[in-house]
Design an enzyme around this catalytic site. Structure first.
Site, PDB file in Angstrom:
ATOM      1  N   GLU A  37      63.191 -13.249   0.290  1.00 45.00           N
ATOM      2  CA  GLU A  37      63.594 -13.014  -1.093  1.00 45.00           C
ATOM      3  C   GLU A  37      62.368 -12.990  -2.008  1.00 45.00           C
ATOM      4  O   GLU A  37      61.526 -13.874  -1.898  1.00 45.00           O
ATOM      5  CB  GLU A  37      64.573 -14.087  -1.555  1.00 45.00           C
ATOM      6  CG  GLU A  37      65.868 -14.099  -0.753  1.00 45.00           C
ATOM      7  CD  GLU A  37      66.872 -15.138  -1.209  1.00 45.00           C
ATOM      8  OE1 GLU A  37      66.588 -15.868  -2.199  1.00 45.00           O
ATOM      9  OE2 GLU A  37      67.940 -15.236  -0.595  1.00 45.00           O
TER      10      GLU A  37
ATOM     11  N   ARG B 285      72.247 -19.517   3.429  1.00 47.28           N
ATOM     12  CA  ARG B 285      70.826 -19.185   3.451  1.00 47.28           C
ATOM     13  C   ARG B 285      70.647 -17.971   4.348  1.00 47.28           C
ATOM     14  O   ARG B 285      71.351 -17.810   5.352  1.00 47.28           O
ATOM     15  CB  ARG B 285      69.981 -20.361   3.978  1.00 47.28           C
ATOM     16  CG  ARG B 285      69.833 -21.518   2.998  1.00 47.28           C
ATOM     17  CD  ARG B 285      68.975 -21.136   1.812  1.00 47.28           C
ATOM     18  NE  ARG B 285      68.761 -22.237   0.884  1.00 47.28           N
ATOM     19  CZ  ARG B 285      69.492 -22.486  -0.197  1.00 47.28           C
ATOM     20  NH1 ARG B 285      70.548 -21.702  -0.442  1.00 47.28           N
ATOM     21  NH2 ARG B 285      69.216 -23.485  -1.004  1.00 47.28           N
TER      22      ARG B 285
ATOM     23  N   ASP C  15      74.682 -12.763  -0.586  1.00 48.85           N
ATOM     24  CA  ASP C  15      74.018 -13.294  -1.779  1.00 48.85           C
ATOM     25  C   ASP C  15      72.627 -13.792  -1.443  1.00 48.85           C
ATOM     26  O   ASP C  15      71.804 -13.969  -2.330  1.00 48.85           O
ATOM     27  CB  ASP C  15      74.843 -14.437  -2.383  1.00 48.85           C
ATOM     28  CG  ASP C  15      74.293 -14.885  -3.725  1.00 48.85           C
ATOM     29  OD1 ASP C  15      74.112 -14.024  -4.606  1.00 48.85           O
ATOM     30  OD2 ASP C  15      74.027 -16.099  -3.895  1.00 48.85           O
TER      31      ASP C  15
ATOM     32  N   HIS D 234      70.902 -13.433  -4.902  1.00 46.07           N
ATOM     33  CA  HIS D 234      70.874 -14.895  -4.892  1.00 46.07           C
ATOM     34  C   HIS D 234      71.260 -15.463  -6.259  1.00 46.07           C
ATOM     35  O   HIS D 234      70.623 -16.381  -6.777  1.00 46.07           O
ATOM     36  CB  HIS D 234      69.498 -15.425  -4.465  1.00 46.07           C
ATOM     37  CG  HIS D 234      69.588 -16.811  -3.873  1.00 46.07           C
ATOM     38  ND1 HIS D 234      68.681 -17.292  -2.954  1.00 46.07           N
ATOM     39  CD2 HIS D 234      70.478 -17.824  -4.063  1.00 46.07           C
ATOM     40  CE1 HIS D 234      68.996 -18.537  -2.618  1.00 46.07           C
ATOM     41  NE2 HIS D 234      70.089 -18.876  -3.282  1.00 46.07           N
TER      42      HIS D 234
END
Length: 322
Positions: free
Chosen positions: A268, A239, A263, A287
């Protein structure tokens, strides 16, 4: 109490995944409605006994969902759910933990390979139609993984798979987990989180595969980056909140670490103005580590197992949260 199958209404709320079609194909006869946005979800949640949802969930929806009995999260993370409020209303919650563990582990390994083999640079050269000459300076060359040390922070379903993949590349793998007694999961050694500061200097790659908790929030900060080798890389498939992004950017800009493959990020989608887009040595994937063509089928499997347990009056759910 969950209504009988013939009286059950399932509301699936997700902007992209094809969950209804997979559920209809595998378990025909269920009453399933599917929505793709927050406005439609707010309208339809009132009729739902079961909700299958991830980021479209808002806790204020609970007041308008009098029939709601069970929420099956589409994601492994459940940070968006007010667990105390669900518990007070008698609504059960289960995560989708493990449904994309293989995909995320594969993605993490791909990121490690991309950093070692300098694939982002090769892609940039291709777009420029530039044929890079052979490098005389060893520091400018691609590298091998054999003999390198991978530190896996979070040795659960994802981290354990990553450890086993890394061993196939003849890496030395050190794992960190809350309870080392649960096993090494293919790593050469396993430690608890208290040992992390002492382990970071040994890592050529530090891969985060841990959940976001009070203990892991801001885990990788200036002090942590200061302990890493200048030649080391950070890989984050956990995360974004596990990393203090300002400290990461500072470490990259100063040469404190060689690079990072991310990632996940704290906000986001990543804002266009974020300095992470252009920070030296950063490779960003949006992600998508958990995306897999099998994702919907895997979620449906967990959902139906949990519905079966609820219909039988079972107290425990698969991946139970509440």
């Amino acid at each position: 109490m969950l209504p009988a199958r013939e009286h059950l209404t399932i509301c699936i709320a997700h902007p992209a995944y094809q969950l209804k079609s997979r559920l209809d194909a595998a378990h025909p006869g269920l009453h399933v409605v599917e929505v793709r946005n927050a406005a439609d979800f707010k309208q339809r949640v009132a009729e739902a006994d079961v909700v299958v949802v991830s980021n479209l969930w808002r806790n204020d929806l609970l007041a308008g969902a009098p029939r709601l009995t069970f929420i099956q999260s589409v994601s492994a993370g459940v940070d968006q759910f007010d667990q105390a409020a669900l518990r007070a209303k008698g609504v059960r919650l289960a995560s989708a933990r493990g449904v994309n563990a293989r995909a995320v582990a594969h993605h993490a390994m791909a990121l490690i390979l991309a950093l070692a083999r300098r694939l982002p640079e090769a892609w940039d050269n291709q777009k420029r139609r530039h044929w890079r000459p052979m490098a005389g300076n060893p520091a400018d060359r691609e590298d091998e993984l054999t003999g390198k040390t991978l530190l896996v922070v979070g040795l659960g379903g994802i981290g354990g798979r990553l450890a086993r993949l890394a061993k196939a590349f003849e890496m030395t793998v050190i794992g960190v987990r809350q309870d080392p007694a649960k096993g090494a999961e293919g790593a050469d050694a396993v430690h608890n989180f208290a040992d992390l500061p002492a382990l970071l200097p040994r890592a050529d790659f530090a891969a985060l595969a841990c959940p976001l908790t009070a203990d892991t929030t801001g885990l990788m900060d200036a002090a942590a980056f200061g302990r890493m080798k200048p030649s080391a890389y950070l890989v984050n498939v956990a995360r974004g909140g596990c990393v203090v992004e300002g400290d990461l950017i500072a470490a990259l800009q100063s040469g404190g670490i060689a690079g990072a493959a991310l990632d996940v990020v704290a906000e986001e989608p990543l804002p266009a103005a974020s300095p992470l887009w252009t920070a030296p040595g950063v490779f960003i994937t949006s992600h998508l580590g958990g995306e897999t063509r099998s994702y919907e089928d895997n979620v449906v499997e967990v959902l139906m197992e949990n519905l079966g347990r609820l219909w039988r009056g079972g107290a425990a759910l698969r991946n139970q949260v509440v």
